[in-house]
Design a protein around this motif. Structure first.
Motif, PDB file in Angstrom:
ATOM      1  N   SER A   1      51.666  93.049  82.077  1.00 44.39           N
ATOM      2  CA  SER A   1      50.588  92.564  82.887  1.00 44.39           C
ATOM      3  C   SER A   1      51.278  91.701  84.144  1.00 44.39           C
ATOM      4  CB  SER A   1      49.694  91.676  82.025  1.00 44.39           C
ATOM      5  OG  SER A   1      50.559  90.563  81.487  1.00 44.39           O
ATOM      6  N   GLU A   2      52.756  91.835  84.049  1.00 45.87           N
ATOM      7  CA  GLU A   2      53.322  91.122  85.187  1.00 45.87           C
ATOM      8  C   GLU A   2      54.879  91.509  85.350  1.00 45.87           C
ATOM      9  OE1 GLU A   2      54.857  87.029  83.168  1.00 45.87           O
ATOM     10  OE2 GLU A   2      52.874  86.998  83.534  1.00 45.87           O
ATOM     11  N   ASP A   3      55.216  91.402  86.298  1.00 49.67           N
ATOM     12  CA  ASP A   3      56.566  91.807  86.388  1.00 49.67           C
ATOM     13  C   ASP A   3      57.689  90.996  85.709  1.00 49.67           C
ATOM     14  OD1 ASP A   3      55.965  93.787  88.487  1.00 49.67           O
ATOM     15  OD2 ASP A   3      56.382  92.477  90.138  1.00 49.67           O
ATOM     16  N   ILE A   4      58.891  91.409  85.544  1.00 48.85           N
ATOM     17  CA  ILE A   4      59.727  90.775  84.704  1.00 48.85           C
ATOM     18  C   ILE A   4      61.221  90.670  85.181  1.00 48.85           C
ATOM     19  CG2 ILE A   4      58.821  91.631  82.295  1.00 48.85           C
ATOM     20  CD1 ILE A   4      60.806  93.646  82.177  1.00 48.85           C
ATOM     21  N   THR A   5      61.859  89.573  84.475  1.00 46.56           N
ATOM     22  CA  THR A   5      63.340  89.635  85.005  1.00 46.56           C
ATOM     23  C   THR A   5      64.263  90.420  84.196  1.00 46.56           C
ATOM     24  OG1 THR A   5      62.902  87.473  85.768  1.00 46.56           O
ATOM     25  CG2 THR A   5      65.026  87.850  85.250  1.00 46.56           C
ATOM     26  N   GLY A   6      64.983  91.150  84.555  1.00 46.02           N
ATOM     27  CA  GLY A   6      66.013  92.055  83.958  1.00 46.02           C
ATOM     28  C   GLY A   6      67.303  91.359  84.055  1.00 46.02           C
ATOM     29  N   TYR A   7      68.418  91.967  83.596  1.00 48.39           N
ATOM     30  CA  TYR A   7      69.780  91.576  83.654  1.00 48.39           C
ATOM     31  C   TYR A   7      70.791  92.902  84.051  1.00 48.39           C
ATOM     32  CZ  TYR A   7      67.906  87.144  82.096  1.00 48.39           C
ATOM     33  OH  TYR A   7      67.076  86.131  82.140  1.00 48.39           O
ATOM     34  N   ASP A   8      71.548  92.658  84.939  1.00 46.41           N
ATOM     35  CA  ASP A   8      72.548  93.687  85.070  1.00 46.41           C
ATOM     36  C   ASP A   8      73.878  93.973  84.146  1.00 46.41           C
ATOM     37  OD1 ASP A   8      74.382  91.856  85.938  1.00 46.41           O
ATOM     38  OD2 ASP A   8      74.035  92.199  88.190  1.00 46.41           O
ATOM     39  N   ALA A   9      74.577  94.533  84.259  1.00 47.79           N
ATOM     40  CA  ALA A   9      75.747  94.526  83.384  1.00 47.79           C
ATOM     41  C   ALA A   9      76.652  93.369  83.332  1.00 47.79           C
ATOM     42  CB  ALA A   9      76.557  95.831  83.778  1.00 47.79           C
TER      43      ALA A   9
ATOM     44  N   SER B   1      68.487  99.570  79.994  1.00 53.34           N
ATOM     45  CA  SER B   1      69.436  98.977  80.971  1.00 53.34           C
ATOM     46  C   SER B   1      69.212  99.268  82.288  1.00 53.34           C
ATOM     47  CB  SER B   1      70.804  99.186  80.633  1.00 53.34           C
ATOM     48  OG  SER B   1      71.247 100.631  80.598  1.00 53.34           O
ATOM     49  N   LYS B   2      68.599 100.501  82.572  1.00 52.07           N
ATOM     50  CA  LYS B   2      68.057 100.968  83.858  1.00 52.07           C
ATOM     51  C   LYS B   2      66.651 100.497  84.353  1.00 52.07           C
ATOM     52  CE  LYS B   2      70.750 105.087  83.242  1.00 52.07           C
ATOM     53  NZ  LYS B   2      70.966 106.557  83.356  1.00 52.07           N
ATOM     54  N   TYR B   3      65.858  99.914  83.381  1.00 53.96           N
ATOM     55  CA  TYR B   3      64.592  99.463  83.626  1.00 53.96           C
ATOM     56  C   TYR B   3      63.715 100.589  84.152  1.00 53.96           C
ATOM     57  CZ  TYR B   3      66.672  94.977  82.573  1.00 53.96           C
ATOM     58  OH  TYR B   3      67.121  94.094  81.803  1.00 53.96           O
ATOM     59  N   GLU B   4      63.919 101.649  83.815  1.00 52.44           N
ATOM     60  CA  GLU B   4      62.945 102.948  84.239  1.00 52.44           C
ATOM     61  C   GLU B   4      62.024 102.910  83.214  1.00 52.44           C
ATOM     62  OE1 GLU B   4      65.922 106.334  84.199  1.00 52.44           O
ATOM     63  OE2 GLU B   4      66.666 105.921  86.216  1.00 52.44           O
ATOM     64  N   LEU B   5      60.940 101.988  83.399  1.00 47.01           N
ATOM     65  CA  LEU B   5      59.699 101.916  82.319  1.00 47.01           C
ATOM     66  C   LEU B   5      58.723 103.011  82.514  1.00 47.01           C
ATOM     67  CD1 LEU B   5      59.341  98.098  82.979  1.00 47.01           C
ATOM     68  CD2 LEU B   5      60.790  99.377  81.423  1.00 47.01           C
ATOM     69  N   PRO B   6      58.048 103.409  81.458  1.00 48.19           N
ATOM     70  CA  PRO B   6      57.255 104.552  81.594  1.00 48.19           C
ATOM     71  C   PRO B   6      55.911 104.195  81.987  1.00 48.19           C
ATOM     72  CG  PRO B   6      57.934 104.152  79.364  1.00 48.19           C
ATOM     73  CD  PRO B   6      58.678 103.103  80.071  1.00 48.19           C
ATOM     74  N   ALA B   7      55.535 105.117  82.800  1.00 49.43           N
ATOM     75  CA  ALA B   7      53.985 104.843  83.403  1.00 49.43           C
ATOM     76  C   ALA B   7      52.824 104.899  82.566  1.00 49.43           C
ATOM     77  CB  ALA B   7      53.819 105.485  84.886  1.00 49.43           C
TER      78      ALA B   7
ATOM     79  N   SER C   1      60.067  95.578  88.714  1.00 54.24           N
ATOM     80  CA  SER C   1      58.765  95.833  88.957  1.00 54.24           C
ATOM     81  C   SER C   1      58.307  96.406  87.510  1.00 54.24           C
ATOM     82  CB  SER C   1      58.439  96.906  89.986  1.00 54.24           C
ATOM     83  OG  SER C   1      58.898  96.159  91.294  1.00 54.24           O
ATOM     84  N   ALA C   2      57.449  95.529  86.740  1.00 56.30           N
ATOM     85  CA  ALA C   2      57.052  96.224  85.630  1.00 56.30           C
ATOM     86  C   ALA C   2      55.696  96.171  85.339  1.00 56.30           C
ATOM     87  CB  ALA C   2      57.856  95.273  84.271  1.00 56.30           C
ATOM     88  N   LYS C   3      54.820  95.456  86.043  1.00 55.93           N
ATOM     89  CA  LYS C   3      53.292  95.540  85.983  1.00 55.93           C
ATOM     90  C   LYS C   3      52.837  96.818  85.904  1.00 55.93           C
ATOM     91  CE  LYS C   3      49.540  92.906  87.782  1.00 55.93           C
ATOM     92  NZ  LYS C   3      48.832  91.912  88.717  1.00 55.93           N
ATOM     93  N   GLY C   4      51.873  97.112  84.990  1.00 55.13           N
ATOM     94  CA  GLY C   4      51.174  98.324  84.939  1.00 55.13           C
ATOM     95  C   GLY C   4      52.082  99.319  84.173  1.00 55.13           C
ATOM     96  N   LYS C   5      53.326  98.966  83.903  1.00 54.08           N
ATOM     97  CA  LYS C   5      54.093 100.172  83.097  1.00 54.08           C
ATOM     98  C   LYS C   5      54.148  99.416  81.741  1.00 54.08           C
ATOM     99  CE  LYS C   5      56.624 101.390  87.104  1.00 54.08           C
ATOM    100  NZ  LYS C   5      57.864 101.269  87.926  1.00 54.08           N
ATOM    101  N   TRP C   6      54.755 100.337  80.790  1.00 53.95           N
ATOM    102  CA  TRP C   6      54.905 100.150  79.291  1.00 53.95           C
ATOM    103  C   TRP C   6      56.123  99.830  78.635  1.00 53.95           C
ATOM    104  CZ3 TRP C   6      50.179 100.673  76.480  1.00 53.95           C
ATOM    105  CH2 TRP C   6      49.155 101.106  77.256  1.00 53.95           C
ATOM    106  N   GLY C   7      56.027  99.017  77.609  1.00 54.63           N
ATOM    107  CA  GLY C   7      57.136  98.619  76.851  1.00 54.63           C
ATOM    108  C   GLY C   7      56.630  98.945  75.296  1.00 54.63           C
ATOM    109  N   ALA C   8      57.696  98.480  74.390  1.00 55.14           N
ATOM    110  CA  ALA C   8      57.628  98.911  73.120  1.00 55.14           C
ATOM    111  C   ALA C   8      58.267  97.855  72.079  1.00 55.14           C
ATOM    112  CB  ALA C   8      57.825 100.252  72.822  1.00 55.14           C
TER     113      ALA C   8
END
Length: 176
Positions: A100-108, A142-148, A116-123
Motif C-alpha cells: 500500500s506504500e513504497d518501501i525502503t530497501g537496502y543495497d549490498a 535483492s533486486k526489488y523486482e516486485l511482481p505486478a 517503488s513498491a506501491k501496488g506491487k506484491w510481496g509474500a
C-alpha cells in the motif's frame, strides 16, 4: 479376417484413448496459480508474533502482525490490503499482500535505497504452524523486482526459488 484385424485395431485405439483420458487432469490447479484465497479471521496465522530475537521487538511488544486486511513486518512495514492465503500442507503455506506504500530497501552494503513498491506484491512463507508458534520468513529480493500481479507473486516467491532463507521460530503473543 478383416473383422479380426478391425476388432484388434479398434480395441487398441480404445485402449490408448482410455489411457489418455485417465492421464488427463480435469481440474488443473494451473501450476499453483490462482489457488490463493483471502485470509479468514479464524486462521491460526492471524495475530501478533514475536520472533526468536525477542530483544529486538520492532513494534515494542511484537515483530509482526497479521490480519485479514493488513500485514505489518519488520522488513517491509505495515501494508494495508487484503491478505491472501495459500495452503501447501496442513501446517505450511504462503501469505500474499499488495504493497500500500513504497518501501525502503537496502543495497549490498546495507545502505538504504527507496523502492517503488506501491501496488506491487510481496509474500511471507511459513511452516510448522500451531496455535502458539510458527516458523516464517518474509521474501528477500535483492533486486526489488516486485511482481505486478498476485499470479506473478505466487509463481515467483517460493521456497524452491530461494526467496525465503532462514525461517526463525515465532511465538504468538496477546496484545491488549
Amino acid at each position: 479376417m478383416k473383422n479380426i484385424k478391425f476388432s484388434r485395431l479398434f480395441a487398441a485405439m480404445m485402449f490408448v484413448a482410455c489411457l489418455v483420458l485417465v492421464g488427463c487432469n480435469f481440474y488443473p490447479k494451473n501450476n499453483g496459480q490462482n489457488d490463493a484465497s483471502p485470509l479468514t479471521a479464524d486462521n491460526l496465522i492471524v495475530g501478533y508474533w514475536v520472533d526468536d530475537y525477542a530483544g529486538y521487538n520492532t513494534y515494542e511488544k511484537y515483530d509482526c502482525k497479521i490480519a485479514v486486511d493488513s500485514i505489518e513486518t519488520s522488513s517491509y512495514g505495515k501494508q494495508i490490503s487484503t491478505i491472501y492465503y495459500r495452503k501447501v500442507t496442513d501446517d505450511s503455506g504462503y501469505l500474499y499482500y499488495k504493497f500500500s506504500e513504497d518501501i525502503t530497501g537496502y543495497d549490498a552494503s546495507w545502505n538504504p535505497i527507496p523502492v517503488s513498491a506501491k501496488g506491487k506484491w510481496g509474500a511471507v512463507a511459513f511452516k510448522n504452524l500451531t496455535a502458539t508458534s510458527v516458523m516464517m520468513c518474509d521474501f528477500a529480493d535483492s533486486k526489488y523486482e516486485l511482481p505486478a500481479t498476485l499470479d506473478e507473486c505466487i509463481s515467483k516467491y517460493t521456497v524452491e526459488n530461494k526467496y525465503f532463507s532462514k525461517m526463525p521460530e515465532w511465538t504468538k503473543v496477546e496484545i491488549q
